[in-house]
Design a protein around this motif. Structure first.
Motif, mmCIF file in Angstrom:
data_model
loop_
_atom_site.group_PDB
_atom_site.id
_atom_site.type_symbol
_atom_site.label_atom_id
_atom_site.label_comp_id
_atom_site.label_asym_id
_atom_site.label_seq_id
_atom_site.Cartn_x
_atom_site.Cartn_y
_atom_site.Cartn_z
ATOM 1 N N GLN A 159 -1.549 0.246 3.237
ATOM 2 C CA GLN A 159 -1.043 1.071 4.356
ATOM 3 C C GLN A 159 0.451 0.673 4.982
ATOM 4 N N GLN A 160 0.376 -0.694 5.351
ATOM 5 C CA GLN A 160 1.459 -1.390 5.860
ATOM 6 C C GLN A 160 2.732 -1.560 4.788
ATOM 7 N N GLN A 161 2.118 -1.766 3.474
ATOM 8 C CA GLN A 161 3.179 -1.868 2.546
ATOM 9 C C GLN A 161 4.053 -0.672 2.374
ATOM 10 N N GLU A 162 3.415 0.431 2.512
ATOM 11 C CA GLU A 162 3.994 1.892 2.218
ATOM 12 C C GLU A 162 4.807 2.183 3.397
ATOM 13 N N ARG A 163 4.182 1.922 4.902
ATOM 14 C CA ARG A 163 5.086 2.113 5.938
ATOM 15 C C ARG A 163 6.237 1.180 6.129
ATOM 16 N N GLN A 164 6.422 -0.036 5.412
ATOM 17 C CA GLN A 164 7.189 -0.914 5.733
ATOM 18 C C GLN A 164 8.047 -1.248 4.462
ATOM 19 N N TYR A 165 7.951 -0.409 3.372
ATOM 20 C CA TYR A 165 8.726 -0.268 1.972
ATOM 21 C C TYR A 165 8.720 -1.556 1.504
ATOM 22 N N THR A 166 7.758 -2.393 1.428
ATOM 23 C CA THR A 166 7.805 -3.881 0.634
ATOM 24 C C THR A 166 6.405 -4.162 0.104
ATOM 25 N N ASP A 167 6.330 -4.854 -0.908
ATOM 26 C CA ASP A 167 4.928 -5.281 -1.407
ATOM 27 C C ASP A 167 4.808 -6.587 -1.259
ATOM 28 N N GLU A 168 5.999 -7.367 -0.187
ATOM 29 C CA GLU A 168 5.565 -8.623 -0.149
ATOM 30 C C GLU A 168 4.885 -8.879 1.212
ATOM 31 N N THR A 169 3.748 -9.300 1.181
ATOM 32 C CA THR A 169 2.907 -9.380 2.333
ATOM 33 C C THR A 169 3.537 -10.234 3.338
ATOM 34 N N LEU A 170 4.074 -11.330 2.994
ATOM 35 C CA LEU A 170 4.820 -12.269 4.079
ATOM 36 C C LEU A 170 6.024 -11.784 4.746
ATOM 37 N N ASP A 171 6.408 -10.338 4.111
ATOM 38 C CA ASP A 171 7.655 -9.721 4.965
ATOM 39 C C ASP A 171 7.125 -8.424 5.937
ATOM 40 N N LEU A 172 5.852 -8.459 5.690
ATOM 41 C CA LEU A 172 5.244 -7.361 6.422
ATOM 42 C C LEU A 172 4.895 -7.629 7.957
ATOM 43 N N TYR A 173 5.255 -6.700 9.011
ATOM 44 C CA TYR A 173 4.913 -7.090 10.339
ATOM 45 C C TYR A 173 3.470 -6.468 10.602
ATOM 46 N N LEU A 174 2.518 -7.797 10.986
ATOM 47 C CA LEU A 174 1.032 -7.417 10.885
ATOM 48 C C LEU A 174 0.727 -7.877 12.346
ATOM 49 N N VAL A 175 -0.520 -7.444 12.650
ATOM 50 C CA VAL A 175 -0.993 -8.033 13.913
ATOM 51 C C VAL A 175 -1.260 -9.647 13.759
ATOM 52 N N GLU A 176 -1.284 -10.267 14.978
ATOM 53 C CA GLU A 176 -1.028 -11.775 14.808
ATOM 54 C C GLU A 176 -2.087 -12.518 14.052
ATOM 55 N N GLU A 177 -3.285 -12.029 14.103
ATOM 56 C CA GLU A 177 -4.171 -12.880 13.339
ATOM 57 C C GLU A 177 -4.124 -12.641 11.642
ATOM 58 N N THR A 178 -3.802 -11.671 11.226
ATOM 59 C CA THR A 178 -3.283 -11.242 9.804
ATOM 60 C C THR A 178 -2.074 -12.090 9.427
ATOM 61 N N ALA A 179 -0.801 -11.992 10.239
ATOM 62 C CA ALA A 179 0.207 -12.705 10.301
ATOM 63 C C ALA A 179 -0.132 -14.040 9.972
ATOM 64 N N LEU B 175 -12.476 -10.443 -4.401
ATOM 65 C CA LEU B 175 -11.279 -10.951 -4.696
ATOM 66 C C LEU B 175 -10.847 -10.246 -5.945
ATOM 67 N N ARG B 176 -11.589 -10.336 -7.036
ATOM 68 C CA ARG B 176 -11.301 -9.777 -8.176
ATOM 69 C C ARG B 176 -10.792 -8.092 -8.304
ATOM 70 N N GLU B 177 -11.557 -7.448 -7.254
ATOM 71 C CA GLU B 177 -11.262 -6.064 -6.911
ATOM 72 C C GLU B 177 -10.042 -5.957 -6.353
ATOM 73 N N ALA B 178 -9.755 -6.767 -5.214
ATOM 74 C CA ALA B 178 -8.482 -6.753 -4.575
ATOM 75 C C ALA B 178 -7.171 -6.939 -5.837
ATOM 76 N N TYR B 179 -7.675 -7.825 -6.695
ATOM 77 C CA TYR B 179 -6.605 -8.234 -7.403
ATOM 78 C C TYR B 179 -6.147 -7.179 -8.525
ATOM 79 N N ASN B 180 -7.383 -6.501 -8.829
ATOM 80 C CA ASN B 180 -7.203 -5.166 -9.543
ATOM 81 C C ASN B 180 -6.292 -4.219 -8.917
ATOM 82 N N LYS B 181 -6.317 -4.188 -7.551
ATOM 83 C CA LYS B 181 -5.549 -3.156 -6.827
ATOM 84 C C LYS B 181 -4.108 -3.522 -6.672
ATOM 85 N N PHE B 182 -3.918 -4.895 -6.111
ATOM 86 C CA PHE B 182 -2.698 -5.494 -5.877
ATOM 87 C C PHE B 182 -1.675 -6.074 -6.918
ATOM 88 N N GLY B 183 -2.580 -6.862 -7.974
ATOM 89 C CA GLY B 183 -1.884 -7.562 -8.736
ATOM 90 C C GLY B 183 -1.026 -8.771 -8.488
#
Length: 326
Positions: free
Chosen positions: A199-219, A173-181
């Motif tokens: 990858q999905q943030q780059e493809r979908q032009y947003t840093d907001e996870t809740l605005d990403l189109y993701l597979v159902e489990e992750t969504a 979790l700490r490593e991921a926070y250092n990456k994403f903030g």
């Protein structure tokens, strides 16, 4: 006469066919009768928790009023509401394990809200194992567990070690926070992987996870964490009215340090005044009947305190008073 005629007509027809034919009519009759019963009350049929307008996670306020967020949140709240046995047992187990993991989260600078991530990963069951092979409270895969410092082999599997696995989760979790903030991105990456979220943030032009189109489990994942927080904030909202005595107490134990190979863990347990079953229960990371100790490596083994081993519900203290009604 009518009964005899019916018997002749049904003779030779498999019982399962008869049941499948008749059962729907019986169910329909039951519900029609229920609806016509003057004593029935709509507010006793189910308890459905309303979706809040917003929720705070790791200090950040998340707006849930947009229709898609509202409906995703509604789905997870209904799941917690109507999967009664799983939801109730998760709360009972949390009373035992939250006091262990929360101090470790704080020690590592991880927000306390991540205890809810653990809750949805494993239902607070240290023996949980997924079909894909993830194991323990934090559901580490074998390779990932090793990557974050856990010993995983046929004799020792520290993914099942409550304390060590929690420290390993904190490293991730700490490593991921250092990456994403951003802690919501961190939580999503725990399910999907850091690479997939980036990858999905780059493809979908947003840093907001809740605005990403993701597979159902992750969504669904983040909303399940939010729903778990709401559940643990006030279980009575879901219709769960627990008493302190319903919760699982923390286990009293003593420890021994082992630095030499144990060839027979059952014999070792007996020599320590306990049983093999209790030894394995307190130390689920012991995966075989023996424990090799190579190159002077030491292991800390928990043993039950026989003077405090019996269940005494009168002495069970709730981790959070809001979990209980007494």
């Amino acid at each position: 006469m009518m009964i005899n005629t019916l018997r002749r007509k049904l003779r030779g027809i498999p019982l399962v066919v008869i049941l499948l034919t008749v059962f729907p009519f019986l169910i329909s009759a039951y519900y029609i009768g229920s609806e016509n019963n003057d004593n029935s009350s709509a507010d006793t049929r189910y308890t459905c928790v309303s979706v809040p307008r917003r929720i705070v996670f790791c200090g950040d306020t998340v707006d849930l009023t947009r229709y898609d967020r509202h409906e995703r949140m509604d789905r997870e709240l209904m799941a917690f509401s109507f999967m009664h046995s799983t939801s109730i047992q998760t709360i009972k187990r949390a009373n035992r394990y939250f006091p262990v993991i929360v101090p470790i989260l704080k020690e590592n600078g991880i927000p306390e809200d991540f205890k809810y991530l653990m809750a949805i990963e494993s239902a607070c069951n240290p023996l949980a194992r997924s079909g894909a092979g993830a194991a323990g409270l934090w559901q580490f895969m074998p390779v990932t567990g090793k990557e974050y410092g856990l010993e995983v082999n046929s004799h020792v599997d520290e993914r099942y070690h409550i304390v060590k696995a929690t420290h390993a989760a904190c490293k991730y979790l700490r490593e991921a926070y250092n990456k994403f903030g951003d802690w919501i991105n961190v939580a999503a990456s725990y399910n999907a992987g850091q690479g997939r979220i980036s990858q999905q943030q780059e493809r979908q032009y947003t840093d907001e996870t809740l605005d990403l189109y993701l597979v159902e489990e992750t969504a669904r994942y983040i909303y399940r964490i939010f729903a778990a927080k709401i559940l643990f904030t006030d279980p009575t909202m879901f219709g769960f009215r627990l008493k302190s005595s319903d919760l699982y107490p923390q286990i009293h134990y003593r420890t021994v340090i082992v630095s030499e190979t144990i060839t027979d863990l059952a014999r070792f347990a007996k020599s320590q005044g306990t049983t093999y079953a209790l030894l394995k229960n307190l130390n689920p990371w012991l995966r075989d009947t023996s424990l090799p100790c190579k190159n002077g490596k030491e292991y800390v083994i928990m043993l039950p305190d026989n003077e405090k081993i019996n269940y005494n519900p009168d002495l069970t203290l709730p981790y959070d008073r809001k979990w209980v009604v007494d």
